[in-house]
Design an enzyme around this catalytic site. Structure first.
Site, PDB file in Angstrom:
ATOM      1  N   ARG A  86       0.834  -1.192   0.000  1.00 41.84           N
ATOM      2  CA  ARG A  86       0.000   0.000   0.000  1.00 41.84           C
ATOM      3  C   ARG A  86       0.875   1.250   0.000  1.00 41.84           C
ATOM      4  NH1 ARG A  86      -3.590  -2.533  -1.539  1.00 41.84           N
ATOM      5  NH2 ARG A  86      -5.651  -2.849  -0.654  1.00 41.84           N
ATOM      6  N   HIS A  89      -1.566   0.148  -9.853  1.00 35.18           N
ATOM      7  CA  HIS A  89      -2.244  -0.709  -8.855  1.00 35.18           C
ATOM      8  C   HIS A  89      -2.891  -1.933  -9.531  1.00 35.18           C
ATOM      9  CE1 HIS A  89      -4.248  -0.769  -4.650  1.00 35.18           C
ATOM     10  NE2 HIS A  89      -4.185  -2.004  -5.140  1.00 35.18           N
TER      11      HIS A  89
HETATM   12  P1  NDP Z   1      -1.749 -10.703   5.468  1.00 35.64           P
HETATM   13  O1  NDP Z   1      -2.614 -10.108   6.513  1.00 35.64           O
HETATM   14  O2  NDP Z   1      -1.888 -12.157   5.193  1.00 35.64           O
HETATM   15  O3  NDP Z   1      -0.213 -10.440   5.860  1.00 35.64           O
HETATM   16  C1  NDP Z   1       0.199  -9.237   6.414  1.00 35.64           C
HETATM   17  C2  NDP Z   1       1.628  -9.378   6.911  1.00 35.64           C
HETATM   18  O4  NDP Z   1       2.042  -8.100   7.402  1.00 35.64           O
HETATM   19  C3  NDP Z   1       1.797 -10.369   8.061  1.00 35.64           C
HETATM   20  O5  NDP Z   1       3.031 -11.037   7.939  1.00 35.64           O
HETATM   21  C4  NDP Z   1       1.837  -9.461   9.296  1.00 35.64           C
HETATM   22  O6  NDP Z   1       2.613  -9.934  10.373  1.00 35.64           O
HETATM   23  C5  NDP Z   1       2.540  -8.249   8.722  1.00 35.64           C
HETATM   24  N1  NDP Z   1       2.232  -7.069   9.524  1.00 35.64           N
HETATM   25  C6  NDP Z   1       1.033  -6.476   9.734  1.00 35.64           C
HETATM   26  N2  NDP Z   1       1.168  -5.418  10.556  1.00 35.64           N
HETATM   27  C7  NDP Z   1       2.485  -5.357  10.869  1.00 35.64           C
HETATM   28  C8  NDP Z   1       3.257  -4.491  11.676  1.00 35.64           C
HETATM   29  N3  NDP Z   1       2.699  -3.476  12.344  1.00 35.64           N
HETATM   30  N4  NDP Z   1       4.584  -4.719  11.785  1.00 35.64           N
HETATM   31  C9  NDP Z   1       5.153  -5.767  11.127  1.00 35.64           C
HETATM   32  N5  NDP Z   1       4.481  -6.625  10.321  1.00 35.64           N
HETATM   33  C10 NDP Z   1       3.160  -6.420  10.213  1.00 35.64           C
HETATM   34  O7  NDP Z   1      -1.968  -9.851   4.168  1.00 35.64           O
HETATM   35  P2  NDP Z   1      -1.760 -10.301   2.647  1.00 35.64           P
HETATM   36  O8  NDP Z   1      -0.433 -10.934   2.527  1.00 35.64           O
HETATM   37  O9  NDP Z   1      -2.955 -11.037   2.161  1.00 35.64           O
HETATM   38  O10 NDP Z   1      -1.797  -8.885   1.905  1.00 35.64           O
HETATM   39  C11 NDP Z   1      -0.863  -7.864   2.202  1.00 35.64           C
HETATM   40  C12 NDP Z   1      -1.293  -6.565   1.582  1.00 35.64           C
HETATM   41  O11 NDP Z   1      -1.025  -6.557   0.178  1.00 35.64           O
HETATM   42  C13 NDP Z   1      -2.793  -6.242   1.649  1.00 35.64           C
HETATM   43  O12 NDP Z   1      -3.173  -5.780   2.912  1.00 35.64           O
HETATM   44  C14 NDP Z   1      -2.921  -5.166   0.586  1.00 35.64           C
HETATM   45  O13 NDP Z   1      -2.679  -3.913   1.174  1.00 35.64           O
HETATM   46  C15 NDP Z   1      -1.799  -5.492  -0.383  1.00 35.64           C
HETATM   47  N6  NDP Z   1      -2.325  -5.939  -1.693  1.00 35.64           N
HETATM   48  C16 NDP Z   1      -1.990  -5.226  -2.815  1.00 35.64           C
HETATM   49  C17 NDP Z   1      -2.458  -5.601  -4.047  1.00 35.64           C
HETATM   50  C18 NDP Z   1      -2.062  -4.885  -5.283  1.00 35.64           C
HETATM   51  O14 NDP Z   1      -2.637  -5.155  -6.359  1.00 35.64           O
HETATM   52  N7  NDP Z   1      -1.082  -3.996  -5.237  1.00 35.64           N
HETATM   53  C19 NDP Z   1      -3.341  -6.769  -4.203  1.00 35.64           C
HETATM   54  C20 NDP Z   1      -3.593  -7.480  -2.981  1.00 35.64           C
HETATM   55  C21 NDP Z   1      -3.109  -7.052  -1.768  1.00 35.64           C
HETATM   56  P3  NDP Z   1       2.259 -11.292  11.168  1.00 35.64           P
HETATM   57  O15 NDP Z   1       2.576 -12.394  10.208  1.00 35.64           O
HETATM   58  O16 NDP Z   1       3.188 -11.270  12.315  1.00 35.64           O
HETATM   59  O17 NDP Z   1       0.814 -11.188  11.507  1.00 35.64           O
HETATM   60  C1  OXD Z   2      -6.221  -5.730  -2.899  1.00 39.67           C
HETATM   61  C2  OXD Z   2      -5.782  -4.802  -3.927  1.00 39.67           C
HETATM   62  O1  OXD Z   2      -6.077  -5.409  -1.719  1.00 39.67           O
HETATM   63  O2  OXD Z   2      -6.124  -5.009  -5.115  1.00 39.67           O
HETATM   64  O3  OXD Z   2      -6.716  -6.817  -3.250  1.00 39.67           O
HETATM   65  O4  OXD Z   2      -5.071  -3.847  -3.625  1.00 39.67           O
END
Ligand code: NDP
Ligand code: OXD
Length: 318
Positions: free
Chosen positions: A233, A281
């Site tokens: 993001r 995006h």
């Molecule tokens: P998940 O919730 O499965 O994973 C999030 C990860 O971030 C986990 O490892 C978590 O840690 C870590 N995390 C969260 N908060 C913190 C923090 N404060 N400090 C350190 N680590 C942290 O999410 P996804 O993998 O499914 O997706 C990640 C992001 O990708 C989405 O939220 C979205 O914003 C983005 N995205 C972008 C897309 C695009 O097209 N550009 C498409 C899809 C998603 P822990 O393992 O310890 O819980």
């Molecule tokens: C998602 C994205 O979060 O497209 O799936 O950014």
């Protein structure tokens, strides 16, 4: 429970593919695309399926049985943080995960194989082979190793890259080393040549990645510079500090899919930087066919009195 009505609020996305897919798959459940025809729901029990929609949709009727994000991220639903009574459900799907794996793998290979430099040489009609370190000598660091980050790290490891991840919590088992918590962030950054951001946008991660983080990356590794890939993001990055880092050489280059403001404003310097690749995006698009099938499985669970599968806790990491 009576069959649930479905309100679809796809915000800036074209509503038609979503309308068509929901109507085709909903087995007679009423489908309303908001705001155009959402007002006919009456007092039927219902769910909302939303993507960056006007938050007014959440105030229209009685409490929805659930709110489904049409994507993996739920930051566009932060307005519902004060409504713990409403289950919020996110997408976890192999199709979306694989799309992200493709994008991140592409970005890492693009930087590792010096494609931007060869594109510049091609424009000058210059034949100039450059030194190519083996993937095994390139250190990739993934911030956020949840569903998407872990899958990306696995494939990059298989390609031979030396991958590590950074997350909040410790892992007992992981296909590659995970650094956890603030205490280990420094060690994670100091080893990392290509930093990949896959953190969600939360109150804890907003503005987390900026000058200090870029300065701590490993600029003396096999690539001779540090690089940044952002497919998580835009809000987690201080964009002015990213631009400074790309201008003063702290970062040698970047592949950026997400931004502070989207669409990326025309006046943003990022558009014209020759060490930056901008994509709009699209790292991991939501495919209506896949997402609607997942949502309808959960709608049926709700109708049977069961909880949806991928409910998120907005208080913890979302
Ligand atoms: P998940 O919730 O499965 O994973 C999030 C990860 O971030 C986990 O490892 C978590 O840690 C870590 N995390 C969260 N908060 C913190 C923090 N404060 N400090 C350190 N680590 C942290 O999410 P996804 O993998 O499914 O997706 C990640 C992001 O990708 C989405 O939220 C979205 O914003 C983005 N995205 C972008 C897309 C695009 O097209 N550009 C498409 C899809 C998603 P822990 O393992 O310890 O819980
Ligand atoms: C998602 C994205 O979060 O497209 O799936 O950014």
């Amino acid at each position: 429970m009576r069959p649930l009505s479905i309100i679809v609020a796809p915000g800036p996305w074209d509503p038609e593919p979503w309308r068509n897919e929901f109507q085709a798959a909903a087995e007679g459940r009423p489908v309303h695309v908001w705001p155009h025809d959402g007002s006919v729901i009456g007092d039927d029990p219902y769910v909302i399926c939303a993507w960056k929609s006007d938050p007014k949709v959440f105030d229209l009727y009685s409490t929805p049985k659930a709110v489904f994000s049409l994507g993996a991220g739920v930051d566009h639903l932060h307005v519902l943080r004060s409504r713990p009574d409403i289950p919020i459900v996110r997408v976890i799907d192999p199709d979306l995960t694989m799309r992200m794996v493709e994008y991140v793998t592409f970005a890492v290979l693009y930087l590792h194989r010096k494609i931007p430099l060869y594109q510049a040489e091609q424009a000058r009609r210059t034949w100039r082979p450059m030194h190519q370190p083996a993937a095994a000598r390139v250190r990739v660091g993934i911030m956020g190793v949840g569903v998407l980050g872990e899958a990306c790290g696995k494939l990059l490891s298989q390609l031979g890259f030396e991958v590590a991840g950074w997350a909040r919590s410790r892992r007992d088992a992981s296909p590659f080393p995970i650094f956890s918590g603030q205490d280990s962030l420094g060690s994670f950054l100091e080893r990392t040549e290509i930093l990949v951001n896959l953190l969600p946008n939360t109150p804890e991660t907003a503005g987390l990645i900026g000058r200090e983080i870029f300065q701590r990356l490993n600029r003396n590794g096999s690539l001779g510079g540090a690089f940044f890939v952002n497919a998580g993001r835009g809000e987690t990055v201080v964009e002015s500090e990213l631009i400074d880092a790309l201008t003063n050489g702290t970062l040698a280059g970047a592949v950026l899919d997400v931004f502070n403001v989207e669409p990326l404003p025309e006046e943003s310097p990022l558009w014209a930087m020759d060490n930056v690749l901008v994509t709009p995006h699209v790292a991991a698009d939501s495919d209506p066919e896949v997402i609607v099938a997942q949502i309808l499985r959960d709608v049926k669970r709700l109708e049977r009195g069961e909880a949806p599968v991928n409910v998120v806790d907005m208080g913890r990491g979302y």
